[in-house]
Design an enzyme around this catalytic site. Structure first.
Site, PDB file in Angstrom:
ATOM      1  N   TRP A 357      46.018  40.745  15.944  1.00 54.17           N
ATOM      2  CA  TRP A 357      45.696  41.999  16.642  1.00 54.17           C
ATOM      3  C   TRP A 357      46.966  42.772  16.967  1.00 54.17           C
ATOM      4  O   TRP A 357      46.929  43.956  17.274  1.00 54.17           O
ATOM      5  CB  TRP A 357      44.910  41.727  17.934  1.00 54.17           C
ATOM      6  N   ASP A 358      48.104  42.118  16.850  1.00 57.31           N
ATOM      7  CA  ASP A 358      49.402  42.748  17.092  1.00 57.31           C
ATOM      8  C   ASP A 358      49.530  44.056  16.310  1.00 57.31           C
ATOM      9  O   ASP A 358      50.127  45.023  16.773  1.00 57.31           O
ATOM     10  CB  ASP A 358      50.542  41.828  16.614  1.00 57.31           C
ATOM     11  N   GLU A 488      46.793  33.891  27.115  1.00 57.56           N
ATOM     12  CA  GLU A 488      46.311  32.639  26.518  1.00 57.56           C
ATOM     13  C   GLU A 488      46.565  31.434  27.424  1.00 57.56           C
ATOM     14  O   GLU A 488      46.272  30.303  27.047  1.00 57.56           O
ATOM     15  CB  GLU A 488      46.947  32.444  25.143  1.00 57.56           C
ATOM     16  N   LYS A 601      50.628  34.695  30.804  1.00 56.66           N
ATOM     17  CA  LYS A 601      51.538  34.702  29.653  1.00 56.66           C
ATOM     18  C   LYS A 601      51.974  36.122  29.288  1.00 56.66           C
ATOM     19  O   LYS A 601      53.122  36.377  28.959  1.00 56.66           O
ATOM     20  CB  LYS A 601      50.812  34.056  28.467  1.00 56.66           C
ATOM     21  N   GLN A 602      51.038  37.054  29.298  1.00 57.44           N
ATOM     22  CA  GLN A 602      51.318  38.424  28.844  1.00 57.44           C
ATOM     23  C   GLN A 602      50.291  39.360  29.473  1.00 57.44           C
ATOM     24  O   GLN A 602      49.317  38.882  30.054  1.00 57.44           O
ATOM     25  CB  GLN A 602      51.232  38.493  27.320  1.00 57.44           C
TER      26      GLN A 602
END
Ligand code: BGC
Length: 774
Positions: A357-358, A488, A601-602
């Site tokens: 998906w990046d 994640e 994480k992000q």
């Protein structure tokens, strides 16, 4: 974090040879041209730690899945970017003693990646165990103008000896992937031949049957004069080479010139590929090294004209941003809709060259603004062509009626990610693919894309969301259970705010798209209805019902959007309370401990706040940012950029700048101790976004370019260019002023610091810089 590279605005420079840095440098100094790429491995033999890597775009191998316990629905394989036949090898022996920098005393060493002109250069002075000293300058590039050609010029001089020099220029097709699950070879040899200066090997990938033909031609000059004696040919299994043996004297100069043609069956018919390789090689040799190099440099010049960001007053930041832009441009050129952008591009194996998906969430915004329109369009078409496979992926998991679940990782449309929580649960990727269609149209105005391709994809994704939610009697709302959000470090959660948000947005956008196509492209609408077997009345009603009744977790006390149900039950801590010795936590903590912790994480909630910022006022953005960012450990390369943009948005300039530096120098300074595995190519687009969308405040709203520039304290100025609807707009920001120039003849109108300006073709406007934040 590990800093060992010299700061320079246009070059990456390593000034001494430290074997411990070598595999990191092999990643950092990688070169490529969108069609193939090469880690910065040495040409000559090297017995130290190295990750050999030559990669060809679109050529992959489905490596059989390796998991502890098989679960129904698992993909059978993980698609690996393939380590392809090595075309760079040039072994050098001095009186039977191999030049191997792992065994020599390296007296001088300098490795330079010249980003402006797109080449890698290495200079060394080495003393062999026998005491003989040899000096070399090695220049290598992969041509941007001749996409199937790479070239090396290896200049050698004996410093303190007269002797016999043996030079073997070769192709080695006996290569393996370091990350092969079962330690297998992925290539078989189809043919090989060598004669004199030339050699060719055609190899075929097992299972996928891609053919790849590498041809090399190697010539030699001695003190400026072509060496006429023909080299001896070498041939053995998966290996061909040409061996020159020459007598050299102290201070002689030997120049080895090696051309390589690297062809794949993506572009050539298999029966002709060997012949075609010869043709490509002929034309490279005929052009000659200097002309090839000049053409290549010229292509880079053109790329930089549009995509450069110039920063004055901060060379570290300047080097960082150029490194990111350089790597992106050499990974994807956008000419082939079958190709995509792997998280590691052509620089390593882990995550490889597969599509995530990046691409939609990070890379498309970069290419939309810096490259011709067809480049991002091709990235959308890539997914369109995989729609049927996405529907099949959905069916494998029990979805029906044309519901598509695009894969988390893919090479050919089939899901191949091997961790259940990501493969089955990280479904927000579907939303990113829908959002990319919206974003493309927002930037380009190409509405017709919806009727030609976009609507089919949107309908299929909306069908998925419809089937993925369920109605909770308890909540009297639709809910989405058992998902993994972008963070994640949480799995199998209920009502991930981001996933629910993007799902609801997709449904809404699909309804809008239906109306647009119905109104403006009537006959195409009919064919989409037919093709998708769309039950207009029912499906629209169902989707609207979900839009109106989807549940979003919110903390009643603070009004913060909750990452998922129950997030506040976790022990609340901030990342600055963590022991720095235990970071990154994914390298020190058990997975169980990570999952139970509140650490993120992000960007997760903040990813949604970023994408849909127009829905929230600044106070809401601030509140969520100030809650989530301190809990975020930024252990995905994709993290810092989104946070940096939001920090700029809320006027937290200091944090915006810190996060920018983190994203822009993530690989150069190896923040997460993993650069030896390859670079974080897709997050590099995020770095560009932090400057352009973050500091520059660039948005597209109501068909107009919007800018709200501010400037980090340390910078004197920065400037960049943006394509917008056939105009090319130059933006220069300093402490005092903002200068906007229209670089072609098409007039446009913009909103700067909230005021409207009309900008005629080739005109310029200058305003005071206002460090604006709404
Ligand atoms: C991130 C994902 C990303 C993947 C590839 C993971 O670490 O969490 O969001 O898609 O890397 O870049």
């Amino acid at each position: 974090m590990h800093k060992y590279l010299k700061i320079d605005p246009w070059c990456i420079i390593e000034e001494e040879f430290n074997p411990e840095n070598h595999s990191a440098s092999e990643s950092i100094f990688s070169i490529g041209n969108g069609q193939f790429g090469q880690r910065a491995n040495f040409e000559e033999q090297y017995s130290g730690v190295t990750l050999q890597g030559t990669y060809i775009a679109g050529v992959y191998y489905p490596d059989k899945t390796k998991v502890g316990w098989w679960k129904n629905g698992y993909p059978e394989y993980f698609a690996k970017v393939l380590n392809a036949p090595n075309w760079i090898g040039i072994d050098i022996r001095v009186d039977d003693e191999a030049v191997d920098l792992a065994k020599c005393k390296v007296l001088e060493f300098k490795r330079t990646l010249n980003m402006k002109e797109g080449y890698l250069q290495r200079e060394y002075l080495a003393e062999l165990p026998s005491g003989k000293q040899i000096k070399a300058i090695v220049l290598r590039f992969i041509s941007m103008s001749d996409p199937e050609v790479g070239a090396i010029r290896y200049t050698l001089s004996p410093v303190n000896f007269d002797s016999r020099l043996e030079v073997t220029s070769y192709i080695d097709a006996g290569i393996k992937n370091a990350d092969a699950n079962y330690d297998e070879y992925f290539w078989d040899e189809v043919s090989r031949d060598a004669s004199g200066e030339r050699g060719f090997i055609t190899s075929r990938t097992r299972k996928t049957e891609f053919d790849c033909c590498v041809g090399i031609a190697t010539s030699l000059e001695m003190n400026g004069v072509k060496y006429l004696q023909s080299p001896k040919s070498l041939e053995r299994d998966k290996y061909v080479g040409s061996v020159y043996t020459i007598a050299v004297k102290k201070n002689d100069e030997v120049v080895i010139c090696k051309y390589a043609a690297v062809l794949s069956s993506l572009y050539h018919r298999k029966p002709e590929i060997r012949k075609d390789a010869e043709r490509v090689l002929d034309s490279a040799v005929e052009k000659g090294f200097n002309q090839l190099f000049a053409d290549h440099q010229n292509e880079w010049k053109k790329k930089w004209e549009h995509s450069d960001i110039v920063i004055e007053g901060d060379d570290e930041a300047q080097q960082g941003i150029r490194f990111n832009i350089f790597q992106l441009n050499q990974t994807y050129t956008g000419e082939d809709e079958r190709l995509n952008i792997g998280p590691k591009g052509f620089t390593g194996e882990k995550y490889g060259g597969s599509t995530y998906w990046d691409t939609e969430a990070y890379c498309i915004p970069f290419f939309l603004s810096t490259a011709p329109q067809h480049v991002s369009r091709n990235l959308l078409i890539y997914r369109y062509k995989q729609l049927q496979k996405a529907i099949e992926n959905g069916e494998k998991l029990g979805f029906s009626h044309g519901a598509a679940l695009f894969p988390m990782v893919t090479m050919n449309g089939e899901e191949c990610h091997n961790e259940w929580e990501i493969t089955f649960e990280e479904i927000h990727r579907n939303g990113a693919i829908a959002y990319a269609i919206f974003n493309y149209i927002k930037h380009t105005g190409d509405q017709e894309y919806l009727s030609d391709y976009g609507l089919e994809v949107l309908i299929a994704i909306s069908r998925f969301w419809k089937q993925r939610v369920n109605f909770s009697k308890e909540k009297n709302k639709y809910v989405m259970l058992g998902v993994t959000g972008p963070n994640e470090y949480e799995n199998n959660v209920n009502n991930n705010w981001y996933t629910n948000t993007i799902a609801s947005w997709t449904l809404h956008y699909t309804l809008e798209a239906i109306q647009i196509v119905k109104d403006s492209y009537k006959s195409k609408y009919k064919s989409v209805l037919k093709k998708t077997k769309f039950n207009e009345a029912n499906e629209i009603k169902n989707w609207q019902e979900i839009i109106d009744n989807l549940y979003f977790p919110v903390d009643k006390n603070s009004g913060i959007f909750l990452q998922q149900d129950g997030y506040l039950d976790k022990e609340q801590m901030t990342a600055d309370q963590l022991d720095p010795e235990q970071r990154p936590i994914n390298q020190y903590w058990s997975w169980d401990r990570i999952l139970r912790s509140c650490f993120i994480k992000q960007a997760d909630v903040l990813q949604g706040v970023y994408l849909f910022e127009d829905n929230y006022d600044t106070e809401v953005i601030k509140k969520n940012f100030n809650f989530y960012e301190p809990r975020t450990v930024h252990e995905s390369s994709l993290s810092s950029c989104v946070h940096s943009i939001l920090a700029s948005r809320i006027g937290n300039n200091q944090r915006a700048y810190e996060l920018y530096l983190h994203t822009s120098r993530l690989d150069l300074d190896d923040y997460n101790n993993e650069v030896h595995e390859g670079l974080h190519i897709t997050s590099m687009a995020g770095t560009w976004m932090s400057v352009v969308e973050g500091f520059g405040g660039k948005r597209i709203k109501n068909n107009r370019l919007v800018l709200n520039p501010m400037i980090p304290e340390k910078w004197k100025s920065y400037s960049f260019k943006i394509n917008f609807r056939n105009s090319l707009i130059g933006i220069y920001v300093s402490n005092e002023k903002v200068q906007i120039s229209n670089e072609n003849e098409i007039a446009t109108s913009l909103l700067i610091y909230g005021r409207e300006y009309d900008l005629a073709g080739n005109a310029e406007i200058t305003l005071p810089q206002m460090n604006y934040h709404s």
